[in-house]
Design a protein around this motif. Structure first.
Motif, PDB file in Angstrom:
ATOM      1  N   VAL A  19      -8.992   7.011 -15.957  1.00 15.51           N
ATOM      2  CA  VAL A  19      -9.945   6.178 -15.228  1.00 15.51           C
ATOM      3  C   VAL A  19      -9.222   5.290 -14.215  1.00 15.51           C
ATOM      4  CG1 VAL A  19     -11.479   4.180 -15.490  1.00 15.51           C
ATOM      5  CG2 VAL A  19     -11.790   6.188 -16.948  1.00 15.51           C
ATOM      6  N   SER A  20      -8.133   4.654 -14.644  1.00 13.80           N
ATOM      7  CA  SER A  20      -7.401   3.742 -13.768  1.00 13.80           C
ATOM      8  C   SER A  20      -6.754   4.479 -12.605  1.00 13.80           C
ATOM      9  CB  SER A  20      -6.331   2.992 -14.573  1.00 13.80           C
ATOM     10  OG  SER A  20      -6.923   2.257 -15.620  1.00 13.80           O
ATOM     11  N   PHE A  21      -6.219   5.653 -12.874  1.00 12.84           N
ATOM     12  CA  PHE A  21      -5.587   6.442 -11.813  1.00 12.84           C
ATOM     13  C   PHE A  21      -6.595   6.809 -10.732  1.00 12.84           C
ATOM     14  CE2 PHE A  21      -4.754  10.687 -10.043  1.00 12.84           C
ATOM     15  CZ  PHE A  21      -3.533  10.461  -9.411  1.00 12.84           C
ATOM     16  N   TRP A  22      -7.741   7.361 -11.136  1.00 12.81           N
ATOM     17  CA  TRP A  22      -8.723   7.793 -10.155  1.00 12.81           C
ATOM     18  C   TRP A  22      -9.392   6.608  -9.473  1.00 12.81           C
ATOM     19  CZ3 TRP A  22      -8.748  12.246  -7.941  1.00 12.81           C
ATOM     20  CH2 TRP A  22      -8.232  13.359  -8.621  1.00 12.81           C
ATOM     21  N   ALA A  23      -9.605   5.524 -10.212  1.00 17.78           N
ATOM     22  CA  ALA A  23     -10.179   4.329  -9.605  1.00 17.78           C
ATOM     23  C   ALA A  23      -9.282   3.818  -8.484  1.00 17.78           C
ATOM     24  CB  ALA A  23     -10.377   3.243 -10.665  1.00 17.78           C
ATOM     25  N   THR A  24      -7.978   3.789  -8.737  1.00 14.18           N
ATOM     26  CA  THR A  24      -7.024   3.309  -7.734  1.00 14.18           C
ATOM     27  C   THR A  24      -6.896   4.271  -6.568  1.00 14.18           C
ATOM     28  OG1 THR A  24      -5.777   2.196  -9.489  1.00 14.18           O
ATOM     29  CG2 THR A  24      -4.655   2.526  -7.381  1.00 14.18           C
ATOM     30  N   LEU A  25      -6.809   5.558  -6.873  1.00 13.21           N
ATOM     31  CA  LEU A  25      -6.621   6.569  -5.822  1.00 13.21           C
ATOM     32  C   LEU A  25      -7.804   6.600  -4.860  1.00 13.21           C
ATOM     33  CD1 LEU A  25      -4.766   8.878  -4.836  1.00 13.21           C
ATOM     34  CD2 LEU A  25      -6.140  10.434  -6.226  1.00 13.21           C
ATOM     35  N   VAL A  26      -9.014   6.564  -5.393  1.00 14.03           N
ATOM     36  CA  VAL A  26     -10.209   6.630  -4.541  1.00 14.03           C
ATOM     37  C   VAL A  26     -10.409   5.323  -3.785  1.00 14.03           C
ATOM     38  CG1 VAL A  26     -12.716   6.871  -4.557  1.00 14.03           C
ATOM     39  CG2 VAL A  26     -11.322   8.345  -6.006  1.00 14.03           C
ATOM     40  N   ALA A  27     -10.097   4.195  -4.420  1.00 14.30           N
ATOM     41  CA  ALA A  27     -10.312   2.894  -3.778  1.00 14.30           C
ATOM     42  C   ALA A  27      -9.290   2.605  -2.687  1.00 14.30           C
ATOM     43  CB  ALA A  27     -10.265   1.775  -4.823  1.00 14.30           C
ATOM     44  N   ALA A  97     -14.647   4.979 -13.977  1.00 11.40           N
ATOM     45  CA  ALA A  97     -13.715   4.872 -12.847  1.00 11.40           C
ATOM     46  C   ALA A  97     -14.349   4.115 -11.688  1.00 11.40           C
ATOM     47  CB  ALA A  97     -13.281   6.266 -12.400  1.00 11.40           C
ATOM     48  N   LEU A  98     -15.633   4.358 -11.443  1.00  4.99           N
ATOM     49  CA  LEU A  98     -16.336   3.648 -10.381  1.00  4.99           C
ATOM     50  C   LEU A  98     -16.381   2.149 -10.667  1.00  4.99           C
ATOM     51  CD1 LEU A  98     -18.105   3.495  -7.842  1.00  4.99           C
ATOM     52  CD2 LEU A  98     -20.078   4.058  -9.287  1.00  4.99           C
ATOM     53  N   ALA A  99     -16.752   1.789 -11.894  1.00  2.00           N
ATOM     54  CA  ALA A  99     -16.826   0.375 -12.268  1.00  2.00           C
ATOM     55  C   ALA A  99     -15.453  -0.287 -12.181  1.00  2.00           C
ATOM     56  CB  ALA A  99     -17.400   0.232 -13.672  1.00  2.00           C
ATOM     57  N   ALA A 100     -14.436   0.405 -12.678  1.00  2.00           N
ATOM     58  CA  ALA A 100     -13.076  -0.148 -12.644  1.00  2.00           C
ATOM     59  C   ALA A 100     -12.585  -0.301 -11.207  1.00  2.00           C
ATOM     60  CB  ALA A 100     -12.131   0.752 -13.435  1.00  2.00           C
ATOM     61  N   GLY A 101     -12.918   0.678 -10.359  1.00  2.00           N
ATOM     62  CA  GLY A 101     -12.516   0.594  -8.964  1.00  2.00           C
ATOM     63  C   GLY A 101     -13.186  -0.559  -8.237  1.00  2.00           C
ATOM     64  N   VAL A 102     -14.462  -0.778  -8.520  1.00  2.00           N
ATOM     65  CA  VAL A 102     -15.185  -1.891  -7.902  1.00  2.00           C
ATOM     66  C   VAL A 102     -14.578  -3.222  -8.331  1.00  2.00           C
ATOM     67  CG1 VAL A 102     -17.392  -3.134  -7.900  1.00  2.00           C
ATOM     68  CG2 VAL A 102     -17.356  -0.648  -7.598  1.00  2.00           C
ATOM     69  N   VAL A 150       0.617  -2.651   0.218  1.00  2.00           N
ATOM     70  CA  VAL A 150      -0.223  -1.548  -0.260  1.00  2.00           C
ATOM     71  C   VAL A 150       0.132  -1.198  -1.705  1.00  2.00           C
ATOM     72  CG1 VAL A 150      -0.777   0.890   0.061  1.00  2.00           C
ATOM     73  CG2 VAL A 150      -0.614  -0.609   2.044  1.00  2.00           C
ATOM     74  N   LEU A 151       1.426  -1.134  -1.979  1.00  2.52           N
ATOM     75  CA  LEU A 151       1.866  -0.832  -3.337  1.00  2.52           C
ATOM     76  C   LEU A 151       1.444  -1.931  -4.311  1.00  2.52           C
ATOM     77  CD1 LEU A 151       5.465   0.497  -2.607  1.00  2.52           C
ATOM     78  CD2 LEU A 151       3.484   1.836  -3.307  1.00  2.52           C
ATOM     79  N   ALA A 152       1.603  -3.178  -3.891  1.00  4.27           N
ATOM     80  CA  ALA A 152       1.201  -4.291  -4.747  1.00  4.27           C
ATOM     81  C   ALA A 152      -0.300  -4.260  -5.006  1.00  4.27           C
ATOM     82  CB  ALA A 152       1.602  -5.616  -4.109  1.00  4.27           C
ATOM     83  N   GLY A 153      -1.072  -3.987  -3.965  1.00  2.00           N
ATOM     84  CA  GLY A 153      -2.515  -3.913  -4.134  1.00  2.00           C
ATOM     85  C   GLY A 153      -2.938  -2.777  -5.043  1.00  2.00           C
ATOM     86  N   ALA A 154      -2.270  -1.630  -4.903  1.00  4.62           N
ATOM     87  CA  ALA A 154      -2.602  -0.484  -5.753  1.00  4.62           C
ATOM     88  C   ALA A 154      -2.312  -0.787  -7.217  1.00  4.62           C
ATOM     89  CB  ALA A 154      -1.824   0.747  -5.297  1.00  4.62           C
ATOM     90  N   VAL A 155      -1.192  -1.436  -7.469  1.00  2.49           N
ATOM     91  CA  VAL A 155      -0.833  -1.754  -8.855  1.00  2.49           C
ATOM     92  C   VAL A 155      -1.778  -2.794  -9.433  1.00  2.49           C
ATOM     93  CG1 VAL A 155       0.936  -2.769 -10.329  1.00  2.49           C
ATOM     94  CG2 VAL A 155       1.562  -1.076  -8.608  1.00  2.49           C
TER      95      VAL A 155
END
Length: 231
Positions: A19-27, A97-102, A150-155
């Motif tokens: 969930v976290s991987f896809w949330a981050t990748l899509v966001a 994943a959607l909720a986590a990404g939001v 970008v890396l900091a934001g993704a993490v």
């Protein structure tokens, strides 16, 4: 770790990582675009956009989850439309994943925006005078300079997604093997007699993953900063 954790516990860990991987990748692409718009563009509704981006940080997570359910549930305007194409978010791992990404999006966007605002625009202007188009200037000048941000934001988004509970459980419930992430599994184990040991193991896993993500992000950001600085 697979021997240390029970099958249900391992399912929660694996699902949280997924969930976290896809949330981050899509966001991430949306985060970069939004951060750039807020940092560089001036347009009507800019402050409204800024408020909407940061709204999940202010609202109770349960409210965010409920709004997602209203919008992306099968009876919602967006969810009902997407269901015609076989895309369903409510009570699915994709909804988690959607909720986590939001929930992680504001943290990601803010980190990237700060990096963009720190870039010397004269460097971009110089590239433009040499004939580079705006997209090319962004790809060859701006993006390398903001890469640490970008890396900091993704993490930050990934870490927030790993720990997200309120919005996720409201939107997709707590279904073992389907939508039960680490936080919801910890909550479920604490509600049953004898579940404390399982909860403690998952807490330890959460701490390990979070610390690992922070260490990796610091290392990547350091490498990126060295490359940008030319040292």
């Amino acid at each position: 770790m697979t021997d240390w954790l029970s099958p249900q516990e391992w399912q929660a860990v694996a699902l949280s990582l997924r969930v976290s991987f896809w949330a981050t990748l899509v966001a991430l692409p949306f985060g970069i675009l939004t951060a750039y718009a807020l940092a560089r563009w001036r347009f009507p509704g800019r402050q409204l956009l800024n408020g909407l981006v940061h709204l999940p940080l202010i609202l109770p997570p349960v409210v965010t989850g409920y709004l997602l359910l209203l919008g992306f549930g099968t009876q919602g305007p967006i969810g009902g439309f997407l269901e015609n194409f076989g895309i369903v978010f409510a009570f699915r791992w994709s909804g988690a994943a959607l909720a986590a990404g939001v929930m992680g999006f504001p943290l990601m966007t803010r980190a990237i925006r700060i990096s963009i605002e720190a870039v010397d625009q004269k460097l971009e202007e110089a590239a433009g005078t040499l004939g580079a188009s705006r997209p090319m200037v962004f790809l060859t000048v701006t993006l390398p300079l903001i890469l640490p941000g970008v890396l900091a934001g993704a993490v930050l988004c990934f870490a927030k997604a790993m720990g997200e509970f309120g919005a996720t459980i409201t939107f997709v419930s707590n279904i073992p093997g389907q939508t039960q992430t680490l936080p919801s599994a910890i909550y479920a184990f604490l509600q049953v007699p004898g579940g404390e040991s399982s909860a403690i193991r998952l807490v330890i896993v959460s701490i390990i993953v979070a610390m690992g993500a922070l260490i990796v992000s610091e290392w990547l950001a350091h490498k990126a900063a060295k490359r940008v600085g030319g040292s």
